[in-house]
Design an enzyme around this catalytic site. Structure first.
Site, PDB file in Angstrom:
ATOM      1  CE  LYS A  13     -24.007 -18.383 -10.691  1.00  0.00           C
ATOM      2  NZ  LYS A  13     -25.079 -19.392 -10.868  1.00  0.00           N
ATOM      3  NE  ARG A  88     -26.077 -18.086  -4.670  1.00  0.00           N
ATOM      4  CZ  ARG A  88     -25.052 -18.687  -5.253  1.00  0.00           C
ATOM      5  NH1 ARG A  88     -23.858 -18.159  -5.180  1.00  0.00           N
ATOM      6  NH2 ARG A  88     -25.241 -19.789  -5.908  1.00  0.00           N
ATOM      7  NE  ARG A 123     -23.015 -28.766 -11.233  1.00  0.00           N
ATOM      8  CZ  ARG A 123     -23.249 -27.532 -10.815  1.00  0.00           C
ATOM      9  NH1 ARG A 123     -22.587 -26.531 -11.349  1.00  0.00           N
ATOM     10  NH2 ARG A 123     -24.141 -27.298  -9.900  1.00  0.00           N
ATOM     11  NE  ARG A 156     -22.321 -28.024  -6.571  1.00  0.00           N
ATOM     12  CZ  ARG A 156     -22.368 -26.786  -7.039  1.00  0.00           C
ATOM     13  NH1 ARG A 156     -21.486 -26.393  -7.913  1.00  0.00           N
ATOM     14  NH2 ARG A 156     -23.297 -25.948  -6.639  1.00  0.00           N
ATOM     15  NE  ARG A 167     -27.833 -25.209  -5.927  1.00  0.00           N
ATOM     16  CZ  ARG A 167     -27.026 -25.844  -6.775  1.00  0.00           C
ATOM     17  NH1 ARG A 167     -27.151 -27.133  -6.954  1.00  0.00           N
ATOM     18  NH2 ARG A 167     -26.106 -25.187  -7.419  1.00  0.00           N
TER      19      ARG A 167
END
Ligand code: AP5
Length: 211
Positions: A13, A88, A123, A156, A167
């Site tokens: 996203k 969300r 990431r 992160r 998640r």
């Protein structure tokens, strides 16, 4: 254009929001980025959100709805915006409707869970400006250093494998029902995420051009 980006954590996203924002010259509003900035600054909202984000849980609706109300009232949103990571939950979507904001479309980027886990482990984000990279798919020019601001690239906290799995399950339980919510409003667009960012972008821009 008023656009919502839906999709599992790590579906791409943020990556696509950046490109749409440049193409259409409209701001991206990422509740994740706003929350991470508040955490870094140690504001009252950041302190409240900390425990939730670190476990991969959603921050309570009233906090994020407050963030969005305030942000959407700023003048740069008058010509349209991209919502990345909001709504969300169904109550968040209802709150947006109740603010009198009619979005043009909710675009969902679909990616398999197994692929998501692979992406998240690679990431890296800039600890200074938040720009996102990938050890395989989006390498910085200089190892471990942000192209944009020279900051250090770090993992992160919520990209640790166990947190990613949580998640994903939170996504399937609480966020995925939004596809049905926007489908009923005739506003749902689906794009299959591709292995190459450029291929996903081509599909996303085509879908948006048909709104
Ligand atoms: P947030 O920051 O919104 O996290 P998220 O939805 O989990 O989204 P991500 O930023 O992890 O992923 P993305 O889909 O943007 O993927 P990206 O483009 O980076 O939220 C964080 C937390 O804040 C939440 O867990 C929650 O606690 C809280 N929060 C936020 N909003 C909230 C709300 N509304 N209500 C309650 N709580 C809220 O891509 C991922 C990686 O894959 C990158 O490294 C990228 O380079 C790579 N990649 C992207 N596309 C491709 C491709 N096509 N091929 C290969 N690699 C790709």
């Amino acid at each position: 254009m008023k656009l919502i980006l839906l999709g599992a954590p790590g579906a791409g996203k943020g990556t696509q929001a950046e490109i749409i924002s440049e193409t259409y010259k409209i701001p991206t509003i990422s509740t994740g980025n706003i929350i991470r900035a508040a955490l870094k600054e140690g504001t009252e909202m950041g302190l409240k959100a900390k425990a939730y984000t670190e476990k991969g849980e959603l921050v309570p609706d009233e906090i994020v709805i407050g963030i969005i109300k305030e942000r959407l009232s700023e003048p740069d949103c008058n010509g349209g915006f991209i919502l990345d990571g909001f709504p969300r939950t169904i109550p968040q979507a209802e709150a947006l409707d109740n603010m009198g904001i009619a979005v043009d479309a909710a675009l969902s980027i679909e990616v398999e869970d197994s692929e998501i886990v692979k992406r998240m482990s690679g990431r890296r984000v800039c600890e200074k400006c938040g720009a996102s990279y990938h050890t395989e798919y989006k390498k910085p020019q200089k190892d471990g250093i942000c192209n944009a601001c020279g900051g250090n690239l770090v993992i992160r906290k919520d990209d640790e494998p166990e947190t990613v799995l949580n998640r994903l399950s939170v996504y399937h339980e609480q966020t995925e029902p939004l596809k049905d919510y926007y489908n009923k409003q005739n506003k749902l667009l689906i794009v299959e995420g591709q292995d190459d960012v450029k291929d996903t972008t081509a599909l996303v821009l085509k879908a948006i051009s048909e709104i």
